[in-house]
Design an enzyme around this catalytic site. Structure first.
Site, PDB file in Angstrom:
ATOM      1  N   GLU A  46      27.332 -15.032  29.431  1.00  0.00           N
ATOM      2  CA  GLU A  46      26.409 -14.041  29.985  1.00  0.00           C
ATOM      3  C   GLU A  46      25.281 -13.691  29.028  1.00  0.00           C
ATOM      4  O   GLU A  46      24.532 -12.753  29.269  1.00  0.00           O
ATOM      5  CB  GLU A  46      27.177 -12.756  30.358  1.00  0.00           C
ATOM      6  N   GLY A 129      18.338 -18.283  39.608  1.00  0.00           N
ATOM      7  CA  GLY A 129      18.526 -19.719  39.623  1.00  0.00           C
ATOM      8  C   GLY A 129      19.442 -20.241  40.704  1.00  0.00           C
ATOM      9  O   GLY A 129      19.715 -21.449  40.750  1.00  0.00           O
ATOM     10  N   HIS A 175      29.754 -11.000  44.895  1.00  0.00           N
ATOM     11  CA  HIS A 175      28.926 -10.325  43.887  1.00  0.00           C
ATOM     12  C   HIS A 175      28.971  -8.796  44.124  1.00  0.00           C
ATOM     13  O   HIS A 175      27.936  -8.154  44.354  1.00  0.00           O
ATOM     14  CB  HIS A 175      27.484 -10.827  43.981  1.00  0.00           C
ATOM     15  N   GLY A 180      28.424  -7.440  35.487  1.00  0.00           N
ATOM     16  CA  GLY A 180      29.765  -7.814  35.059  1.00  0.00           C
ATOM     17  C   GLY A 180      30.553  -8.637  36.058  1.00  0.00           C
ATOM     18  O   GLY A 180      31.765  -8.804  35.886  1.00  0.00           O
ATOM     19  N   THR A 184      34.235 -10.226  35.250  1.00  0.00           N
ATOM     20  CA  THR A 184      35.315  -9.741  36.103  1.00  0.00           C
ATOM     21  C   THR A 184      35.985 -10.896  36.839  1.00  0.00           C
ATOM     22  O   THR A 184      37.215 -10.947  36.946  1.00  0.00           O
ATOM     23  CB  THR A 184      34.778  -8.713  37.110  1.00  0.00           C
ATOM     24  N   ALA A 185      35.191 -11.838  37.336  1.00  0.00           N
ATOM     25  CA  ALA A 185      35.755 -12.986  38.053  1.00  0.00           C
ATOM     26  C   ALA A 185      36.632 -13.830  37.134  1.00  0.00           C
ATOM     27  O   ALA A 185      37.699 -14.317  37.549  1.00  0.00           O
ATOM     28  CB  ALA A 185      34.632 -13.836  38.640  1.00  0.00           C
TER      29      ALA A 185
END
Length: 267
Positions: A46, A129, A175, A180, A184-185
């Site tokens: 990230e 993207g 989403h 985050g 989280t995923a």
């Protein structure tokens, strides 16, 4: 190719299940290693610029790293706290729930975005993207609850690695949070794996392009196989790592392209 990797995983897990348990010292060292690896790579995906050594200094030594932002320090500490909470949830046998999903996001964002931590987004979302457009905010609570119901329905009907891949993809597809979602995923993915007796999988920062392309393929074309394959490779590495620590050599495994065996990670 995916089925070959899943068969390798099944053989490795059987071998590990028969192996001696880790000693307390081995378990502690392995946990520290994974805590740092998992946190470093998940936050680096990230954009966090702390390197692996710096992440270790922050998490294990409690020291600050010069030239890095306060936010970057807080991100890795919050991620560590989320892992520790997740480990506790797995030990207690907690099921997947809407509350568990929101709590993981709350922990991930508790120091960097406390006003949004654990709360569903209230507006539209766009992923830079990506051609995928997440569903509108008013559908998010229902879709998260449907995800939990479908996850429960899928359990026992498909390979645990495929199930964990589906859960990860499903969360990023929805989403649901302002920030985050990726961290989280990945935590949820490992919650699913660990609840099924598998080691956590680390999606590395070097995997970033392949990882994003695979999620895009799943969201836009409905093809989850590339992402499941990536996750399966990382689960396989985690099993090999544990077998090396307990002193058991992995069984013969399928050869990769050009007759090369998959790389085996070192502690």
């Amino acid at each position: 190719m995916l089925q070959e990797v899943l068969r390798d995983i099944d053989r490795l897990k059987e071998r590990l299940d028969r192996a001696r348990p880790l000693t307390p010292a081995e378990a502690r060292r392995l946990r520290e290693y994974l805590l740092v690896e998992w946190t470093h790579h998940s936050t680096a995906l990230e954009g966090n610029t702390l390197d692996l050594r710096e992440t270790r200094v922050v998490l294990l030594d409690g020291l600050a790293v010069g030239g890095k932002t306060l936010r970057e320090h807080l991100e890795v500490v919050d991620h560590r706290d989320a892992i520790e909470w997740l480990e506790s949830a797995v030990r207690e046998g907690l099921p997947l729930s809407e509350g568990l999903i929101r709590e993981l996001n709350r922990l991930v964002l508790k120091s960097t975005l406390p006003e949004e931590a654990g709360k569903y987004r209230r507006g539209g979302a766009r992923v830079a993207g990506s051609r995928h457009v997440p569903p509108p905010a008013w559908d998010v609570p229902f879709l998260v609850r449907e995800t939990v119901r479908e996850y429960d329905a899928r359990r026992g009907k498909e390979h645990p690695v495929a199930l964990a891949a589906w859960l990860h993809w499903r969360l990023v597809f929805i989403h649901p949070f302002t920030d985050g979602n990726g961290r989280t995923a990945r935590l949820l993915m490992n919650f699913s794996l660990m609840s099924g007796g598998y080691p956590p999988a680390v999606i590395r920062k070097e995997d970033r392009e392949r990882y994003l392309d695979a999620l895009e393929e799943a969201s836009v074309r409905g093809n989850l196989e590339p992402f499941t394959r990536l996750l399966a490779e990382r689960v396989k590495e985690g099993l090999c790592l544990r077998l090396e620590i307990v002193g058991g050599e992995p069984p013969e495994q399928s050869q990769g392209p050009a007759g090369q065996r998959p790389e085996r990670p070192l502690p």
